[in-house]
Design a protein around this motif. Sequence first.
Motif, PDB file in Angstrom:
ATOM      1  N   GLY A  10      46.657  59.336  -7.742  1.00  9.95           N
ATOM      2  CA  GLY A  10      46.011  60.576  -8.173  1.00  9.95           C
ATOM      3  C   GLY A  10      44.497  60.559  -8.046  1.00  9.95           C
ATOM      4  O   GLY A  10      43.841  61.571  -8.287  1.00  9.95           O
ATOM      5  N   CYS A  11      43.922  59.417  -7.637  1.00  6.92           N
ATOM      6  CA  CYS A  11      42.450  59.349  -7.538  1.00  6.92           C
ATOM      7  C   CYS A  11      41.936  60.131  -6.335  1.00  6.92           C
ATOM      8  O   CYS A  11      40.745  60.399  -6.227  1.00  6.92           O
ATOM      9  N   MET A 117      37.570  55.341  -6.930  1.00  8.48           N
ATOM     10  CA  MET A 117      37.555  55.374  -8.397  1.00  8.48           C
ATOM     11  C   MET A 117      37.560  56.830  -8.865  1.00  8.48           C
ATOM     12  O   MET A 117      36.756  57.632  -8.386  1.00  8.48           O
ATOM     13  N   PRO A 118      38.478  57.181  -9.790  1.00  7.72           N
ATOM     14  CA  PRO A 118      38.415  58.545 -10.345  1.00  7.72           C
ATOM     15  C   PRO A 118      37.173  58.676 -11.222  1.00  7.72           C
ATOM     16  O   PRO A 118      36.694  57.664 -11.764  1.00  7.72           O
ATOM     17  N   GLU A 123      40.187  63.177 -16.113  1.00  6.17           N
ATOM     18  CA  GLU A 123      40.263  63.918 -14.843  1.00  6.17           C
ATOM     19  C   GLU A 123      41.420  63.389 -13.999  1.00  6.17           C
ATOM     20  O   GLU A 123      42.083  64.157 -13.303  1.00  6.17           O
ATOM     21  N   LEU A 124      41.689  62.082 -14.081  1.00  6.26           N
ATOM     22  CA  LEU A 124      42.828  61.523 -13.341  1.00  6.26           C
ATOM     23  C   LEU A 124      44.126  62.161 -13.860  1.00  6.26           C
ATOM     24  O   LEU A 124      44.993  62.573 -13.091  1.00  6.26           O
ATOM     25  N   ARG A 125      44.226  62.271 -15.187  1.00  4.25           N
ATOM     26  CA  ARG A 125      45.417  62.889 -15.787  1.00  4.25           C
ATOM     27  C   ARG A 125      45.546  64.342 -15.316  1.00  4.25           C
ATOM     28  O   ARG A 125      46.600  64.786 -14.899  1.00  4.25           O
ATOM     29  N   LEU A 128      46.713  64.454 -11.677  1.00  3.24           N
ATOM     30  CA  LEU A 128      48.130  64.098 -11.503  1.00  3.24           C
ATOM     31  C   LEU A 128      49.019  65.254 -11.959  1.00  3.24           C
ATOM     32  O   LEU A 128      50.027  65.570 -11.328  1.00  3.24           O
ATOM     33  N   ARG A 129      48.622  65.911 -13.058  1.00  5.03           N
ATOM     34  CA  ARG A 129      49.425  67.044 -13.558  1.00  5.03           C
ATOM     35  C   ARG A 129      49.288  68.222 -12.616  1.00  5.03           C
ATOM     36  O   ARG A 129      50.274  68.881 -12.285  1.00  5.03           O
ATOM     37  N   ALA A 130      48.051  68.486 -12.166  1.00  4.24           N
ATOM     38  CA  ALA A 130      47.801  69.661 -11.317  1.00  4.24           C
ATOM     39  C   ALA A 130      48.509  69.523  -9.970  1.00  4.24           C
ATOM     40  O   ALA A 130      48.915  70.522  -9.386  1.00  4.24           O
TER      41      ALA A 130
END
Length: 202
Positions: A10-11, A117-118, A123-125, A128-130
């Motif tokens: 997700g990064c 690196m995120p 923001e990583l979460r 990943l959700r988006a």
Amino acid sequence: MVFVITGPSGCGKSTLIKRVRRAVGGLEFSVSHTTRPPRPSEKDGVDYHFVSERVFERLAREKRFLEHARVHGNLYGTSRAEVETKGRRGDVILDIDVQGARQVRARVEGAVLIFIMPPVAAELRRRLRARGEDSREAVARRLRNARAEVRAYAEFDYVVVNDDLARAAAELRTVIAAARHRPEAMAAGLKPILRSFAKGRP
Ligand code: ADP
Ligand code: 5GP
């Protein structure tokens, strides 16, 4: 030359690779094998070679993988043949997890390893959700694994923080350009220049 793009899920590795390949010539993408089921947007042979666990394990036994690892519960591997074939056409770029990147470092001399690196955990979460292609449990697992993965950044050759996408893509292009100017990467192109300095000339 082999470029490895690594970092937590997700990064933005695949997004950055797609952008940079559009802007920079001579970068062949290594399509990995995986036992993960395809996401709605993915195509077999383009994003991954989707295979069963049985097929994957046979390929691993036959030593067909340059590296392979179990990541977030599924098997992923880089085919040696894929890297060799694509390596004849240009530089090869791999999108692989931290465990796989460590194996490439140990096995491929001169590989260039770049950690993405995120900007911050929240923001990583959000990303990943988006992305909307993984279940809640899969997202939670990827976030848990990210805790250890981000701490590994110092093992790699370069780090790019993927905050603003355009800026991160520009930084990644710069890193690739710099690596392509290492003496060992320049050696073949420099031969005619060196020949012109051979004894007896000019
Ligand atoms: P990875 O390949 O590392 O798992 P992706 O490239 O699939 O990550 O990116 C995860 C999600 O985050 C995607 O929906 C992508 O569009 C989005 N994304 C990537 N980079 C950025 C960025 N700099 N800003 C905002 N969203 C981003
Ligand atoms: P995803 O399921 O989101 O496509 O990928 C999950 C993780 O597996 C990502 O960190 C991605 O970089 C990694 N991955 C993809 N292909 C390979 C591979 O061939 N080998 C290894 N070790 N990891 C991979």
